[in-house]
Write a protein that holds these residues in place. Structure first.
Motif, mmCIF file in Angstrom:
data_model
loop_
_atom_site.group_PDB
_atom_site.id
_atom_site.type_symbol
_atom_site.label_atom_id
_atom_site.label_comp_id
_atom_site.label_asym_id
_atom_site.label_seq_id
_atom_site.Cartn_x
_atom_site.Cartn_y
_atom_site.Cartn_z
ATOM 1 N N LYS A 374 9.055 -3.187 8.944
ATOM 2 C CA LYS A 374 8.142 -3.328 7.803
ATOM 3 C C LYS A 374 6.864 -2.512 8.011
ATOM 4 O O LYS A 374 6.370 -1.863 7.092
ATOM 5 N N GLU A 375 6.344 -2.535 9.230
ATOM 6 C CA GLU A 375 5.136 -1.770 9.532
ATOM 7 C C GLU A 375 5.370 -0.280 9.302
ATOM 8 O O GLU A 375 4.508 0.422 8.768
ATOM 9 N N ASP A 378 5.566 0.483 5.503
ATOM 10 C CA ASP A 378 4.240 0.433 4.874
ATOM 11 C C ASP A 378 3.480 1.735 5.058
ATOM 12 O O ASP A 378 2.598 2.066 4.267
ATOM 13 N N CYS A 386 10.942 5.655 1.471
ATOM 14 C CA CYS A 386 11.281 4.317 1.972
ATOM 15 C C CYS A 386 12.726 3.949 1.633
ATOM 16 O O CYS A 386 13.472 3.440 2.475
#
Length: 538
Positions: A374-375, A378, A386
Motif C-alpha cells: 500500500k505504501e 500511494d 497503480c
C-alpha cells in the motif's frame, strides 16, 4: 504571467512532447501546419487564460487550447489526445508573437543532426571493421575492441541531441557483430560479452552526458532494453549446451564485468539490477563465486557516500543470499531496506520461487511484500501505473495461493490493493456468493445503483435483496440533491425499486416510515413531489 511567456512555455513543451524522429508525431505537426497555412483557423480568441478557435477541417472543429496546462485542452473532433486542430490553433496563436517557421526549424533540427551524425557513424564503423577484422578468442582483445568501437562511434561527440545516441549505438552494435568470430560456439559468448560491456559503457555515457533519466528512456531507453533481452537470450542458449573448458576463463572474467555494470554508474537502477541478477542467476552458479560477490557488494554498500543510492546494491546482495539458500539473512536484509522503491524488486523473488514451486520459501516473501504494497502504491504517480502494477502482482501471487489453498492470502492482497484491484475482488466475492461484502465493496468505491452490472443485480436481488437497499437509498438521495426535473424522475425510479424490495422483504412498515420522512424533508421541492405523484409513488 504575460501571454507571450505562457505561449512560449507551450511552444517549448510541444518541442519536448513531439519527437521529430517519430513518424506519427511528424505527420501530426505536418497536418496542423497545413491547416494553419491554409488559413483554416478562424475566430481565434484569448480569454480567461485560454485560446479558443474554430478549425475548418472536413467538418468544423471547435478547439479550446490551455497554454499552461496542455492536458486540459480539448477539441470537438473524435481524437482523444493532442490533435492536428489543436496544433493548428497553436501555430495561429504563436504566429502573432513569434516566427512559426523558426519554431518548426528548431523542432526539426534533431532530425537533421541525427541523419548527419548517422552518416558519419556508418563511415567510421566501416573503417573500424577493416582495422579490427574477425576477432579470435581473446577476452582482453574483445573488451578492448568493444570499448574502442563505443568510444569512437558513440562517445566521441558531445551530444546535445539524445536521439543521436540511439543512432550511433545501433551502428556500434552492427560493427561489433561484423567482427564476431566465425566459430559458432565462440560467437555466442562473444555476443554476450559485447552486450554486457556495451551496456556498461552506455550507462557511464548517460551519466556523463547529464540528460534527465526520463529523457534518456524516451530517446534511447530501448537500447538498454534490447541489450537486456539479447543478453538473457545469449545466456539461455549458452547454459543449455555443454560449454568447452576454454570458456572457463571468459566466464570468470565476465563476473568482474557484471560487478562493474552494477557499480560503475548511478541511475537506471532497475536495468543495472536486472542485468546483474540475470547473470548471477543463470550463468554464475558456483557457490563460492556467489559468496565472494555478496561480500564485494556488502563492502561497496558500507563505502557508499551519502549522495549515492544504496537500493540497487541492497537488491543485488539480497538476491545473492536467496540464490545461496540463506533465506533468513536475505529476508532480514530486505526488512531493513527503508526505501519503498524496493517493493517491485520483491515481485521478482515471488516469481522466481513460484516458477520453481518452492512454496515454503515464497510465503514469507509474499507476506513481507503485502506489508509494504500500500505504501508503494500511494507513491505512484497515476491510477494507470497503480492498476498495471497490481495486475502483475496478482498474477505473481495467484499460483502460490491456488496450489496451497491460501484464498485468504489472495483476498488480503486484493484488499490491500484497493481500489486498483476492484474488478478482481468484485468477481471473487460475487462468485463466492458473499453478497454482503460484495455490496460493501461497491459502496467503498462509490458506485451508484445504476452503475452496477444488471446481471449481477438480478442475482443479488434474488439471493440477498437487502444488500441493494443501502445503494438504492444513497443513489436516490444523490438524484434528489441535483434539484432538477430529470434527476427527480431518476430518483423516483430508484424509490419505486426500493418500495418493491421492502415489500419483498416484508418490511412495509420500514418503507412507510422512510417515505414519510423523505417527503417531509423535501416538502419545499414541489417538482419532486409532482414526480412522486405522477408515478403513483404517493
Amino acid at each position: 504571467m504575460p501571454v507571450n511567456e505562457v505561449l512560449q512555455g507551450l511552444a517549448d513543451e510541444l518541442k519536448d512532447l513531439l519527437n521529430a524522429n517519430v513518424a506519427d508525431d511528424a505527420r501530426l505537426v505536418q497536418k496542423g501546419m497545413m491547416l494553419y497555412r491554409q488559413g483554416l483557423v478562424t475566430q481565434l480568441r484569448f480569454e480567461n487564460g485560454e485560446y479558443t478557435a474554430v478549425v475548418q477541417d472536413v467538418s468544423p472543429a471547435k478547439v479550446r487550447l490551455d497554454p499552461e496546462f496542455l492536458g486540459m485542452s480539448d477539441c470537438s473532433c473524435p481524437g482523444e489526445e493532442l490533435c492536428r486542430h489543436q496544433l493548428a490553433v497553436f501555430f495561429a496563436a504563436y504566429s502573432k508573437e513569434a516566427s512559426v517557421s523558426d519554431w518548426l526549424a528548431e523542432w526539426r533540427e534533431p532530425v537533421r543532426e541525427t541523419k548527419s551524425v548517422a552518416s558519419w557513424g556508418l563511415q567510421a564503423a566501416k573503417d573500424l571493421v577493416k582495422a579490427a577484422g574477425l576477432m579470435k578468442p581473446d577476452y582482453d582483445r574483445w573488451v578492448q575492441s568493444f570499448e574502442s568501437s563505443f568510444d569512437a562511434l558513440v562517445a566521441s561527440k558531445k551530444h546535445t541531441n539524445p536521439y543521436v545516441v540511439s543512432e550511433l549505438f545501433g551502428i556500434h552494435m552492427k560493427r561489433v557483430g561484423a567482427s564476431a568470430p566465425v566459430e559458432k560456439e565462440w560467437r555466442l559468448l562473444y555476443e554476450l560479452v559485447a552486450s554486457v560491456v556495451s551496456f556498461r559503457k552506455l550507462l557511464v555515457l548517460s551519466e556523463e552526458l547529464g540528460f534527465e533519466e526520463h529523457v534518456v528512456r524516451k530517446a534511447y531507453g530501448h537500447c538498454f532494453e534490447n541489450l537486456l533481452e539479447d543478453s538473457a537470450d545469449f545466456v539461455e542458449r549458452l547454459v543449455v549446451q555443454t560449454m568447452p573448458f576454454a570458456f572457463d576463463e571468459f566466464i570468470e572474467r565476465l563476473r568482474d564485468e557484471s560487478h562493474a555494470v552494477l557499480t560503475s554508474a548511478a541511475g537506471y537502477d532497475i536495468e543495472r539490477v536486472y542485468m546483474h541478477r540475470m547473470l548471477w542467476t543463470e550463468l554464475f552458479r558456483k557457490k563460492e563465486w556467489r559468496q565472494e560477490e555478496a561480500i564485494r557488494i556488502g563492502a561497496r554498500l558500507k563505502a557508499l557516500e551519502e549522495s549515492e543510492n544504496p537500493l540497487p546494491f541492497s537488491a543485488a546482495m539480497i538476491h545473492l543470499y536467496f540464490l545461496l539458500g540463506n533465506d533468513d539473512l536475505a529476508l532480514k536484509l530486505a526488512g531493513g531496506v527503508p526505501d519503498v522503491r524496493f517493493v517491485p524488486y520483491m515481485v521478482y523473488w515471488i516469481d522466481y520461487f513460484t516458477g520453481a514451486k518452492l512454496w515454503r520459501r515464497v510465503e514469507p516473501v509474499i507476506e513481507m511484500f503485502l506489508g509494504r504494497l500500500k505504501e508503494y502504491l500511494d507513491g505512484l504517480e497515476s491510477y494507470q501505473s497503480c492498476s498495471a502494477f497490481v495486475r502483475s502482482v496478482m498474477r505473481s501471487i495467484a499460483p502460490y495461493c491456488s496450489e496451497n489453498g491460501r484464498l485468504d492470502l489472495y483476498e488480503r492482497a486484493l484488499l490491500v490493493s484497493l481500489p486498483y484491484s476492484f474488478a478482481d475482488y468484485e468477481y471473487l466475492l460475487f462468485e463466492r456468493g458473499d453478497y454482503d461484502r460484495w455490496g460493501e465493496l461497491q459502496a467503498f468505491v462509490g458506485l451508484d445503483f445504476y452503475d452496477l452490472p444488471k446481471d449481477r443485480v438480478k442475482v443479488v436481488e434474488k439471493e440477498r435483496p437487502e444488500v441493494l437497499l443501502g445503494m438504492l437509498h444513497q443513489t436516490a438521495q444523490k438524484e434528489i440533491d441535483q434539484k432538477n426535473r430529470g434527476s427527480y424522475r431518476a430518483a423516483v425510479r430508484h424509490l419505486k425499486k426500493l418500495r418493491t424490495l421492502y415489500k419483498k422483504l416484508k418490511r412495509v412498515d420500514d418503507w412507510e416510515y422512510f417515505i414519510e420522512g423523505l417527503l417531509e424533508r423535501t416538502k419545499r421541492l414541489r417538482a419532486f413531489h409532482e414526480e412522486c405523484q405522477r408515478s403513483k409513488l404517493i
